[in-house]
Design an enzyme around this catalytic site. Structure first.
Site, PDB file in Angstrom:
ATOM      1  CE  LYS A  54      -3.808  -2.174   1.880  1.00 16.48           C
ATOM      2  NZ  LYS A  54      -4.368  -2.771   3.324  1.00 16.48           N
ATOM      3  CD  GLN A  98      -3.765  -4.669   6.477  1.00 14.30           C
ATOM      4  OE1 GLN A  98      -3.771  -3.339   5.854  1.00 14.30           O
ATOM      5  NE2 GLN A  98      -4.167  -5.727   5.921  1.00 14.30           N
ATOM      6  CG  ASP A 121      -9.921   0.096   5.231  1.00 10.45           C
ATOM      7  OD1 ASP A 121      -9.785  -0.293   4.064  1.00 10.45           O
ATOM      8  OD2 ASP A 121      -9.580  -0.127   6.413  1.00 10.45           O
TER       9      ASP A 121
HETATM   10  N1  GUN Z   1      -7.034  -6.615   5.959  1.00  9.80           N
HETATM   11  C1  GUN Z   1      -7.066  -7.199   4.615  1.00  9.80           C
HETATM   12  N2  GUN Z   1      -7.852  -6.467   3.740  1.00  9.80           N
HETATM   13  C2  GUN Z   1      -7.922  -5.345   4.333  1.00  9.80           C
HETATM   14  C3  GUN Z   1      -8.593  -4.116   3.952  1.00  9.80           C
HETATM   15  O1  GUN Z   1      -9.051  -3.751   2.900  1.00  9.80           O
HETATM   16  N3  GUN Z   1      -8.660  -3.015   4.978  1.00  9.80           N
HETATM   17  C4  GUN Z   1      -8.166  -3.406   6.175  1.00  9.80           C
HETATM   18  N4  GUN Z   1      -8.125  -2.084   6.881  1.00  9.80           N
HETATM   19  N5  GUN Z   1      -7.551  -4.351   6.736  1.00  9.80           N
HETATM   20  C5  GUN Z   1      -7.624  -5.380   5.781  1.00  9.80           C
END
Ligand code: GUN
Length: 290
Positions: A54, A98, A121
């Site tokens: 990311k 996350q 998100d």
């Molecule tokens: N863990 C796995 N995929 C995601 C996501 O799209 N957002 C977040 N915050 N955590 C994740």
């Protein structure tokens, strides 16, 4: 004729190029560099890989990407205090904590603490509500938002189509349902209690599989000519593979491909769209900043 492949790698690349262009335009017009801060609590190796990608993707799009790493035993109050600080920081436009977080932390408390305007998100109930009512200022979760872009760019007509969503998770199935309804599809949501599942899925013009069960969707469950979107990413043991496992989706790709008209592969379908949409949400958060 086997189904046409929907190439998520190529579409994600297009989106990332568009995001880079929009980020440059925002810098030129208002002096704003969109910024995403990712918070990682603990040392889960899979999460560490996601988080690194990311940050890298942000930088490639000319955005600020910062990762804050906290120890696995960080008290919930400290994490919430950090979120308060990020909410107040004008250089931070998007905040992502996350998931999963360690067991002593309540994920819902974390989600509720993030300012909805920075919740790229799309997990905060305010954004869930905005997406449901079709308010374009809301943020949709990145994976289902990515599916909508794949359908659009593959030339799939969603309005009036019978769409079946397999799975009702908060992250994929439910938001997928709201996005499809708002795009004027007729949507059926299936789950573990659904009776005679195959008879329902066989009615689908668009079938979205998001149940996390390897190769669950078989050819007999798919209407000839349907568009099949596979959101699953499952590891299955494979002694012949170098790492001892291979990745497969929720769809039995080889046989379903013979029935469908268009299909997403795994990997290289929906997966690459998630980060692309995260960047897109972050630029929009920066654009929408008062
Ligand atoms: N863990 C796995 N995929 C995601 C996501 O799209 N957002 C977040 N915050 N955590 C994740």
């Amino acid at each position: 004729m086997p189904a046409e492949l929907i190439d998520g790698v190529a579409v994600a690349k297009e989106i990332r190029a568009e995001v880079a262009r929009d980020a440059a335009a925002l810098l030129a017009s208002r002096g704003i560099t969109p910024g995403l801060t990712v918070v990682l609590v603990g040392e889960d190796p899979a999460s560490a890989v996601y988080v690194a990608s990311k940050e890298k993707a942000c930088k490639e799009a000319g955005m600020n990407g910062e990762t804050i790493r906290l120890a696995a035993d960080t008290p919930q109050a400290d994490l919430l205090a950090l979120i308060d600080r990020l909410n107040a920081d004008p250089a931070v436009h998007g905040i992502l904590v996350q998931m999963p977080v360690p067991k002593h932390i309540d994920p819902q408390a974390v989600i509720l603490r993030i300012a909805p305007e920075k919740d790229v998100d799309g997990f905060h109930p305010i954004n869930v509500g905005r997406v449901w009512i079709g308010d374009d200022t809301g943020f949709a979760p990145c994976t289902p938002a990515g599916v909508m872009v794949l359908l659009e760019r593959a030339g799939v007509r969603v309005a009036g189509a019978n769409a079946v969503v397999l799975g009702r998770s908060t992250i994929v199935g439910k938001p997928m349902t709201s996005l499809l309804v708002n795009a004027s599809a007729t949507v059926t949501v299936c789950h573990s209690k659904t009776r005679d599942l195959a008879s329902v899925t066989r009615g689908a013009d668009i079938l979205v599989a998001a149940i996390g069960r390897p190769e669950f969707v078989t050819a007999d469950m798919v209407k000839p000519g349907a568009v099949v979107i596979d959101v699953g990413i499952n590891r299955v043991d494979d002694p012949t593979a170098k790492r001892g496992y291979r990745l497969c989706g929720d769809v039995a790709f080889a046989t379903v491909r013979e029935v469908a008209s268009k299909i997403t592969p795994v990997p290289g379908g929906v997966g690459p769209m998630t980060i692309a949409m995260l960047l897109k949400n972050t630029v929009r958060a920066a654009e929408q900043r008062a």
